[in-house]
Each structure stands twice: as C-alpha cells, then as structure tokens.
Design a protein around this motif. Sequence first.
Motif, PDB file in Angstrom:
ATOM      1  N   GLY A  91     -11.999  -6.817   4.849  1.00  0.00           N
ATOM      2  CA  GLY A  91     -11.332  -5.669   4.250  1.00  0.00           C
ATOM      3  C   GLY A  91      -9.932  -6.001   3.789  1.00  0.00           C
ATOM      4  O   GLY A  91      -9.398  -7.083   4.033  1.00  0.00           O
ATOM      5  N   PHE A 105      -5.314   2.798   9.644  1.00  0.00           N
ATOM      6  CA  PHE A 105      -6.111   2.194   8.578  1.00  0.00           C
ATOM      7  C   PHE A 105      -5.571   2.648   7.225  1.00  0.00           C
ATOM      8  O   PHE A 105      -6.268   3.303   6.436  1.00  0.00           O
ATOM      9  CB  PHE A 105      -7.585   2.565   8.733  1.00  0.00           C
ATOM     10  CG  PHE A 105      -8.155   2.268  10.092  1.00  0.00           C
ATOM     11  CD1 PHE A 105      -7.929   1.041  10.702  1.00  0.00           C
ATOM     12  CD2 PHE A 105      -8.911   3.214  10.764  1.00  0.00           C
ATOM     13  CE1 PHE A 105      -8.452   0.764  11.960  1.00  0.00           C
ATOM     14  CE2 PHE A 105      -9.440   2.945  12.017  1.00  0.00           C
ATOM     15  CZ  PHE A 105      -9.214   1.714  12.619  1.00  0.00           C
ATOM     16  N   ASP A 160      -4.229  -3.782   6.187  1.00  0.00           N
ATOM     17  CA  ASP A 160      -3.611  -2.519   6.591  1.00  0.00           C
ATOM     18  C   ASP A 160      -2.134  -2.803   6.841  1.00  0.00           C
ATOM     19  O   ASP A 160      -1.757  -3.366   7.874  1.00  0.00           O
ATOM     20  CB  ASP A 160      -4.280  -1.966   7.852  1.00  0.00           C
ATOM     21  CG  ASP A 160      -5.604  -1.292   7.557  1.00  0.00           C
ATOM     22  OD1 ASP A 160      -5.638  -0.436   6.658  1.00  0.00           O
ATOM     23  OD2 ASP A 160      -6.613  -1.620   8.201  1.00  0.00           O
ATOM     24  N   GLU A 209       0.821  -1.202   0.000  1.00  0.00           N
ATOM     25  CA  GLU A 209       0.000   0.000   0.000  1.00  0.00           C
ATOM     26  C   GLU A 209       0.858   1.255   0.000  1.00  0.00           C
ATOM     27  O   GLU A 209       1.936   1.294   0.585  1.00  0.00           O
ATOM     28  CB  GLU A 209      -0.920   0.020   1.235  1.00  0.00           C
ATOM     29  CG  GLU A 209      -1.982  -1.065   1.154  1.00  0.00           C
ATOM     30  CD  GLU A 209      -2.601  -1.380   2.486  1.00  0.00           C
ATOM     31  OE1 GLU A 209      -1.987  -1.072   3.522  1.00  0.00           O
ATOM     32  OE2 GLU A 209      -3.709  -1.939   2.501  1.00  0.00           O
ATOM     33  N   PHE A 219      -7.576   8.395   8.263  1.00  0.00           N
ATOM     34  CA  PHE A 219      -7.428   6.943   8.348  1.00  0.00           C
ATOM     35  C   PHE A 219      -5.988   6.536   8.622  1.00  0.00           C
ATOM     36  O   PHE A 219      -5.730   5.625   9.424  1.00  0.00           O
ATOM     37  CB  PHE A 219      -7.951   6.284   7.073  1.00  0.00           C
ATOM     38  CG  PHE A 219      -9.441   6.440   6.899  1.00  0.00           C
ATOM     39  CD1 PHE A 219     -10.318   5.731   7.706  1.00  0.00           C
ATOM     40  CD2 PHE A 219      -9.950   7.301   5.953  1.00  0.00           C
ATOM     41  CE1 PHE A 219     -11.698   5.884   7.561  1.00  0.00           C
ATOM     42  CE2 PHE A 219     -11.325   7.457   5.799  1.00  0.00           C
ATOM     43  CZ  PHE A 219     -12.198   6.748   6.612  1.00  0.00           C
ATOM     44  N   CYS A 220      -5.031   7.187   7.981  1.00  0.00           N
ATOM     45  CA  CYS A 220      -3.624   6.854   8.211  1.00  0.00           C
ATOM     46  C   CYS A 220      -3.233   7.054   9.662  1.00  0.00           C
ATOM     47  O   CYS A 220      -2.524   6.234  10.259  1.00  0.00           O
ATOM     48  CB  CYS A 220      -2.725   7.691   7.309  1.00  0.00           C
ATOM     49  SG  CYS A 220      -2.667   7.147   5.584  1.00  0.00           S
ATOM     50  N   GLY A 264      -3.812   3.719  -0.468  1.00  0.00           N
ATOM     51  CA  GLY A 264      -4.327   2.361  -0.466  1.00  0.00           C
ATOM     52  C   GLY A 264      -3.546   1.479  -1.423  1.00  0.00           C
ATOM     53  O   GLY A 264      -2.361   1.701  -1.684  1.00  0.00           O
ATOM     54  N   ASN A 266      -4.972   1.223   4.471  1.00  0.00           N
ATOM     55  CA  ASN A 266      -5.641   0.762   3.264  1.00  0.00           C
ATOM     56  C   ASN A 266      -6.698   1.756   2.791  1.00  0.00           C
ATOM     57  O   ASN A 266      -7.077   1.758   1.622  1.00  0.00           O
ATOM     58  CB  ASN A 266      -6.300  -0.604   3.516  1.00  0.00           C
ATOM     59  CG  ASN A 266      -6.938  -1.187   2.279  1.00  0.00           C
ATOM     60  OD1 ASN A 266      -6.310  -1.296   1.232  1.00  0.00           O
ATOM     61  ND2 ASN A 266      -8.207  -1.549   2.382  1.00  0.00           N
ATOM     62  N   ASN A 267      -7.150   2.614   3.711  1.00  0.00           N
ATOM     63  CA  ASN A 267      -8.198   3.579   3.395  1.00  0.00           C
ATOM     64  C   ASN A 267      -7.658   5.004   3.280  1.00  0.00           C
ATOM     65  O   ASN A 267      -8.429   5.962   3.366  1.00  0.00           O
ATOM     66  CB  ASN A 267      -9.295   3.526   4.451  1.00  0.00           C
ATOM     67  CG  ASN A 267      -9.869   2.135   4.615  1.00  0.00           C
ATOM     68  OD1 ASN A 267      -9.659   1.486   5.632  1.00  0.00           O
ATOM     69  ND2 ASN A 267     -10.576   1.646   3.612  1.00  0.00           N
ATOM     70  N   CYS A 268      -6.362   5.133   3.073  1.00  0.00           N
ATOM     71  CA  CYS A 268      -5.756   6.455   2.896  1.00  0.00           C
ATOM     72  C   CYS A 268      -6.532   7.241   1.848  1.00  0.00           C
ATOM     73  O   CYS A 268      -6.881   6.728   0.778  1.00  0.00           O
ATOM     74  CB  CYS A 268      -4.303   6.294   2.457  1.00  0.00           C
ATOM     75  SG  CYS A 268      -3.478   7.846   2.047  1.00  0.00           S
ATOM     76  N   THR A 269      -6.825   8.504   2.158  1.00  0.00           N
ATOM     77  CA  THR A 269      -7.668   9.314   1.279  1.00  0.00           C
ATOM     78  C   THR A 269      -6.891  10.046   0.183  1.00  0.00           C
ATOM     79  O   THR A 269      -7.498  10.704  -0.668  1.00  0.00           O
ATOM     80  CB  THR A 269      -8.464  10.339   2.097  1.00  0.00           C
ATOM     81  OG1 THR A 269      -7.552  11.148   2.856  1.00  0.00           O
ATOM     82  CG2 THR A 269      -9.433   9.639   3.041  1.00  0.00           C
TER      83      THR A 269
END
Length: 355
Positions: free
Chosen positions: A291, A100, A294, A87, A95-96, A110, A102-105
Amino acid sequence: MRAVVYKGNGQIALEDRPMPVIMNERDAIIEVTLTTICSSDIHIKHGAVPKAVPGTVLGHEFVGRVTQTGSAVKKVKPGDRVAVNVETFCGECYFCKRGFVNNCTDKNGGWALGCRMDGGQAEYARIPFADNGLTIIPEHVSDEQALFNGDILSTGYWAAKIGEIKPADTVAVIGAGPTGLCTMLCARLYTPAKIIAIDTDEYRLKAAEVQGLADLTLVPGRDDVEEKILQVTDGRGADAVFEAAGGKDTFQTAWKIARPNAVVVIVAMYEEPQVLPLPDMYGKNLVFKTGGVDGSFCQEIMDLTACGKLDTGFLITHRCNLEQIMEAYDVFENKRDHVIKYAVKVSNQQKESGR
C-alpha cells in the motif's frame, strides 16, 4: 507564477500559472523554497497513475514558508518554515482516526498534491488541511535537511515500522534508489544485525555502504542473490524483506529471499500487475504488507532529523533552480550522472544549507 504542469500523454512543461488562493478555512498558502523530483512524477508522466489529472501542477515533496492561512488553521502561521506531507487528510474520518491517512475518505484525501490537485513544483502552493499536512521546521534544520520529510523519508519510516524488524534480524532491501536508501536508514533505528542491499546500480550500492546503511551489497546477475542470502542467514532467508525497486522480477525475488514466516513489505509502486504464485510459495507462511505510505509520523521524523538520528543529506547529488527543472527531469528520469535526488531551489528566501 512558474510551475511544472502534467499535460497528459507523456508530456510535462514549465509554464506560467495563476497564484493559488485560500479556498477553505483549513487551507494554507506557502511560498515554496525548495522542491524535488520524485519517481512518482515519472510514473505520472508515463500514465502509470490512473488518478493523475492532466493540467495539474506536479510535485509532492517540498518545503516552504507559510504566507497565508485560513481562519480555522491553528498550528502554523505566516512566516513559519514548513515541510509538506505527501498526503492531504481530514483527520476526522474512519481511516484518519486509525492512522491510515492514505485512505482518507475526503474528496481531496490521500495522495492528491501533485496528482489530483496542484502541487509544489511551483513558486507557491495551496495546502488543504494545513494543520495536518504541514510540519514546522526547527530553526537549526535547513531546507535541504527537511526536504524529504513528507514523502520518501516518511515512506522509509512507514515501511520500517510495519516491517516488524526485531533486534539482530537480517533485513534485505531490494532497490537502492532514494526510497530504498530511506528504508535502510529507518531500518537502522530498529538495530538489525545486518542490512543487505540489492540493486543493479553499483554506484548507489556504494553510497549505501559509505553511509553505513548496508552491511552487504548484492548485484543481480553478478551475484546469486538467493544463494548468498541463504549463506549469510544459516540457510533460513531474510527476516524482513522490503521491495523498493518495482522492477519486472523484483517482487518474485522478494518472496524467494524471505525466510518462512517472514514479513515482506511492498514499498515500490509498480507500473504492471504482479503475479502471486501461491503454489510455489505454499508453506512459507509469509506475511505481505502493501500500500501507499501513511504519512502519520512527520513530526517524529522531524524530531529525529533535528537531533541527528536521521540525515538524508547524502541523497542530494544534484542542485538547480526552477527554471532548470526540465533539464533536471531528463537527468533524473534517465538516471544520468549517478543522480539520486535533486534539490530544486525556488525562492531566494531559502535558508542556506551550509554549502
């Protein structure tokens, strides 16, 4: 440079591509020394990953040597041997900051490498957010020992961590492929009483037994999986279940073999929607965790590898060089010759693994 490119419509090809360049001050360029093929690459090839972009260089599980860094990169420098995180993540978004990743905006956050941006089945690769996405490989750790650090070993480590395994628990892992085997390996860190491996491939189940990853192996069709697990758990079911197969009926098996109030971790990537039969499972009070991985623990994983607590060398059953990778894809996708994982040598600078 030579690179494997996803062409769309079920097609991949080994082609000449331009060398990557620094595009952001947080980038690094690495010379890839060793790469591999992942089941996710097969999913991309067959159109099962909607976010995958045709024209992208495949590969998200690889190691190499840093050749160039952007001005803001502080943790790695040219010459460092590094493992690459599956990732890319900024480290600064909501999220970072909570792990989390994997859900970086960020637009490149991700799972992007080898999916939405050029990856590592190539001679060179650009790594965004290099300080977050690269882990330095200790001198005494070989490229082969570090190869799976950023993807399947991270996946197994993440899965075991969120599975809430307690000492003396009974753990069931559905799927003895590379990710399932890594999940068993990491589950051992939590000292369960027994690990039960379930798969239709008896060769892979034997590998799990030989490596000390599984105490009991079951083959659907040959064994009554549900009944056998009830027998070895005094009628309760497994305390933690990890679904790492992604088959047509493996999700149903996962919740059925779990004891009431168990945790069921969905590790697999499915190609088809799954049914959650709530009336049938009513009263089991199960907790489902799902999911993408991460990949927040790559340094911990590298430390455990360096001290001998995690060893994935047995996963490498086949070796080739980059020019032979299309033949390797055929073997891997069709599970020929008892393949588990390939080590694909790219650069001649690769540190030898003692073989």
